[in-house]
Scaffold this motif. Structure first.
Motif, PDB file in Angstrom:
ATOM      1  N   UNK A 155       0.794  -1.166  -0.135  1.00  0.00           N
ATOM      2  CA  UNK A 155      -0.033   0.086  -0.032  1.00  0.00           C
ATOM      3  C   UNK A 155       0.972   1.405  -0.244  1.00  0.00           C
ATOM      4  N   UNK A 156       0.278   2.404  -0.537  1.00  0.00           N
ATOM      5  CA  UNK A 156       1.106   3.659  -0.189  1.00  0.00           C
ATOM      6  C   UNK A 156       0.155   4.429   0.703  1.00  0.00           C
ATOM      7  N   UNK A 157       0.918   5.542   1.532  1.00  0.00           N
ATOM      8  CA  UNK A 157       0.230   6.225   2.334  1.00  0.00           C
ATOM      9  C   UNK A 157       0.584   7.724   1.901  1.00  0.00           C
ATOM     10  N   UNK A 158      -0.115   8.503   1.600  1.00  0.00           N
ATOM     11  CA  UNK A 158      -0.025  10.119   1.224  1.00  0.00           C
ATOM     12  C   UNK A 158      -0.054  10.913   2.439  1.00  0.00           C
ATOM     13  N   UNK A 159       0.922  11.605   2.986  1.00  0.00           N
ATOM     14  CA  UNK A 159       0.579  12.393   3.952  1.00  0.00           C
ATOM     15  C   UNK A 159       0.240  13.757   3.575  1.00  0.00           C
ATOM     16  N   UNK A 160      -0.964  14.131   4.143  1.00  0.00           N
ATOM     17  CA  UNK A 160      -1.727  15.543   3.566  1.00  0.00           C
ATOM     18  C   UNK A 160      -1.278  16.375   4.382  1.00  0.00           C
ATOM     19  N   UNK A 161      -0.748  16.303   5.806  1.00  0.00           N
ATOM     20  CA  UNK A 161      -0.765  17.567   6.404  1.00  0.00           C
ATOM     21  C   UNK A 161       0.627  18.296   6.771  1.00  0.00           C
ATOM     22  N   UNK A 165      -2.060   0.231  -8.991  1.00  0.00           N
ATOM     23  CA  UNK A 165      -3.183  -0.772  -8.622  1.00  0.00           C
ATOM     24  C   UNK A 165      -2.754  -0.823  -6.857  1.00  0.00           C
ATOM     25  N   UNK A 166      -1.955  -0.346  -6.360  1.00  0.00           N
ATOM     26  CA  UNK A 166      -1.920  -0.438  -4.924  1.00  0.00           C
ATOM     27  C   UNK A 166      -2.889   0.554  -4.259  1.00  0.00           C
ATOM     28  N   UNK A 167      -3.429   0.120  -3.110  1.00  0.00           N
ATOM     29  CA  UNK A 167      -4.126   0.973  -2.491  1.00  0.00           C
ATOM     30  C   UNK A 167      -3.430   2.300  -1.745  1.00  0.00           C
ATOM     31  N   UNK A 168      -4.287   3.262  -2.038  1.00  0.00           N
ATOM     32  CA  UNK A 168      -3.646   4.432  -1.476  1.00  0.00           C
ATOM     33  C   UNK A 168      -4.542   4.918  -0.125  1.00  0.00           C
ATOM     34  N   UNK A 169      -3.620   5.173   0.872  1.00  0.00           N
ATOM     35  CA  UNK A 169      -4.390   5.675   2.126  1.00  0.00           C
ATOM     36  C   UNK A 169      -4.020   6.939   2.277  1.00  0.00           C
ATOM     37  N   UNK A 170      -4.670   7.907   2.958  1.00  0.00           N
ATOM     38  CA  UNK A 170      -4.395   9.197   3.308  1.00  0.00           C
ATOM     39  C   UNK A 170      -4.081   9.391   4.786  1.00  0.00           C
ATOM     40  N   UNK A 171      -2.858  10.113   5.321  1.00  0.00           N
ATOM     41  CA  UNK A 171      -2.572  10.272   6.644  1.00  0.00           C
ATOM     42  C   UNK A 171      -2.640  11.715   6.930  1.00  0.00           C
ATOM     43  N   UNK A 172      -3.170  11.941   8.078  1.00  0.00           N
ATOM     44  CA  UNK A 172      -3.472  13.336   8.545  1.00  0.00           C
ATOM     45  C   UNK A 172      -4.766  13.665   8.621  1.00  0.00           C
ATOM     46  N   UNK A 173      -5.649  13.128   8.487  1.00  0.00           N
ATOM     47  CA  UNK A 173      -7.228  13.252   8.510  1.00  0.00           C
ATOM     48  C   UNK A 173      -7.444  13.535  10.083  1.00  0.00           C
ATOM     49  N   UNK A 174      -8.463  14.656  10.217  1.00  0.00           N
ATOM     50  CA  UNK A 174      -8.928  15.015  11.456  1.00  0.00           C
ATOM     51  C   UNK A 174     -10.321  15.431  11.490  1.00  0.00           C
ATOM     52  N   UNK A 195      -8.297   4.416  -0.313  1.00  0.00           N
ATOM     53  CA  UNK A 195      -8.847   3.132  -0.001  1.00  0.00           C
ATOM     54  C   UNK A 195      -9.093   3.149   1.588  1.00  0.00           C
ATOM     55  N   UNK A 196      -8.433   4.286   2.324  1.00  0.00           N
ATOM     56  CA  UNK A 196      -8.493   4.106   3.791  1.00  0.00           C
ATOM     57  C   UNK A 196      -8.045   5.429   4.289  1.00  0.00           C
ATOM     58  N   UNK A 197      -7.857   5.681   5.570  1.00  0.00           N
ATOM     59  CA  UNK A 197      -7.371   6.720   6.215  1.00  0.00           C
ATOM     60  C   UNK A 197      -6.536   6.527   7.592  1.00  0.00           C
ATOM     61  N   UNK A 198      -5.687   7.530   7.624  1.00  0.00           N
ATOM     62  CA  UNK A 198      -4.901   7.349   8.995  1.00  0.00           C
ATOM     63  C   UNK A 198      -5.245   8.697   9.738  1.00  0.00           C
ATOM     64  N   UNK A 199      -6.057   8.499  10.819  1.00  0.00           N
ATOM     65  CA  UNK A 199      -6.191   9.899  11.685  1.00  0.00           C
ATOM     66  C   UNK A 199      -4.940  10.169  12.480  1.00  0.00           C
ATOM     67  N   UNK A 200      -4.583  11.348  12.346  1.00  0.00           N
ATOM     68  CA  UNK A 200      -3.113  11.692  12.754  1.00  0.00           C
ATOM     69  C   UNK A 200      -3.125  13.362  12.784  1.00  0.00           C
ATOM     70  N   UNK A 201      -2.421  13.718  13.626  1.00  0.00           N
ATOM     71  CA  UNK A 201      -1.935  14.975  13.604  1.00  0.00           C
ATOM     72  C   UNK A 201      -0.455  15.101  13.465  1.00  0.00           C
ATOM     73  N   UNK A 202       0.386  14.192  13.114  1.00  0.00           N
ATOM     74  CA  UNK A 202       1.759  14.052  12.846  1.00  0.00           C
ATOM     75  C   UNK A 202       2.422  13.990  13.939  1.00  0.00           C
ATOM     76  N   UNK A 203       1.773  13.368  14.923  1.00  0.00           N
ATOM     77  CA  UNK A 203       2.434  13.173  16.379  1.00  0.00           C
ATOM     78  C   UNK A 203       2.788  14.589  17.169  1.00  0.00           C
ATOM     79  N   UNK A 204       1.985  15.630  16.741  1.00  0.00           N
ATOM     80  CA  UNK A 204       1.983  16.856  17.343  1.00  0.00           C
ATOM     81  C   UNK A 204       3.008  17.760  16.676  1.00  0.00           C
TER      82      UNK A 204
END
Length: 359
Positions: free
Chosen positions: A148-154, A223-232, A246-255
């Protein structure tokens, strides 16, 4: 030395071992570090309501995430430059982790990490100004077997991390990000008084104009699922799913980004409700015990990711130290599940938490 039995004890031991500048880089947050503290404090406010007269003789911590069976719902979050903590870097972490999200700024190559991995690997990405940097990393991840891939948004830019500013922090000589060409990483080793080299680098290399159409473009490249990181927020979760995530990572980037942002666990229920089972919802930020993991699962997380704790273990004992930290969290989670009358992950829901209902 007496055996280390908690994540907090590994934290204290790592601080004794690491040089002060590296410790501050790994452990610090942005601004006044209010969000850094809130991430931990928010978990403590969530009281548990145990149930009894339940058969808890065979607890089961296993789960399935994006088609991969995992022994626990605990993975390692993307953290740059593991070689700051131990010479083997991400190779040692990969041997210890059931799931590792590899930072684009890893200090070992994607291929070396893949050869050592004990479980699934996901690759985290930032939105670079040069799109060929992004697509090149995607191709390498595909070829190396990442799942999978994880795109950081924040992170349109690195936040104002005052510990790094005061020290004029730069990446030490001899530690590099080998998955990126030298031109992309120029300046990260150049220390300047009163300036973070990483903050300066982010302004030069990150594209702050990341939009929903860009996420859709990235999803179309692989074709890899892409999740997004930094969703609040629910809105951003819905927007991401509508544009191919394909999914989300709830995160504030560890503060480490917006100081004053909501604690990750306080945003979790809203985001999980918005996703509504359409994809996995992971959480990072502030997880320090297995009870914290259980609290996050009760609020709708599919799994949690830990960043700093894995690096503390790595600093103390390399692969075995990182594995010990993850094993502590898993053992504490099992105890908490048994003692709360929820022997399987499917038994865990918001009824476990006092005064909490999912929106």
């Amino acid at each position: 030395m007496d055996a280390l039995l908690t994540v907090a004890e590994y934290e204290a031991a790592a601080q004794e071992l690491l040089p002060p500048g590296i410790w501050d880089y790994l452990s610090g947050g942005s601004g006044q570090e209010r969000t850094l503290a809130a991430n931990v404090d928010a978990f403590a406010r969530l009281a548990l309501r145990p149930r009894f007269l339940v058969d808890v003789s065979e607890p089961d911590l296993s789960t399935t995430l994006l088609g991969a069976r995992l022994p626990t719902p605990i993975g390692v979050a993307p953290v740059a430059y593991h070689r700051l903590a131990h010479p083997e870097g991400e190779v040692a972490t990969a041997r210890a982790a059931s799931l590792l999200v590899v930072s684009v700024f890893a200090s070992r190559t994607l291929e070396e990490i893949a050869a050592a991995a004990a479980g699934p690997l996901w690759l985290q990405l930032y939105w670079f100004r040069r799109r060929e940097v992004v697509t090149g990393l995607v191709r390498r991840a595909e070829d190396a077997g990442y799942q999978a891939l994880v795109l950081t948004l924040d992170t349109p830019r690195v936040g104002r991390r005052l510990r790094d500013v005061r020290r004029g922090f730069a990446i030490p000589a001899g530690i590099v990000a080998p998955n990126l060409e030298a031109a992309v990483m120029a300046g990260t080793h150049e220390a300047v008084d009163g300036e973070s080299a990483l903050a300066r680098h982010s302004r030069e290399q990150f594209d702050p104009a990341l939009r929903p159409a860009d996420l859709a473009w990235l999803c179309a490249q692989t074709d890899l699922p892409v999740l997004v990181k930094g969703v609040l927020t629910a809105r951003d979760a819905e927007l991401a799913l509508a544009h191919g995530a394909a999914g989300v990572v709830v995160s504030n980037h560890g503060g480490r980004q917006l100081d004053g942002a909501v604690a990750s666990v306080d945003a979790l229920a809203e985001v999980a409700a918005a996703v509504g089972g359409r994809g996995p919802v992971l959480l990072d930020g502030g997880v320090r015990t297995g009870v914290d993991v259980l609290r996050a699962l009760a609020l709708g997380a599919s799994a949690v990711l830990v960043g700093r704790p894995a690096l503390w273990g790595l600093a103390v004992g390399g692969e075995s130290g990182a594995r010990a930290v993850l094993d502590i969290l898993a053992a504490e989670l099992e105890d908490a599940m048994v003692l709360s009358g929820r022997p399987r992950l499917s038994d865990v829901d918001s009824s476990l938490l006092a005064g909490v209902q999912r929106p």
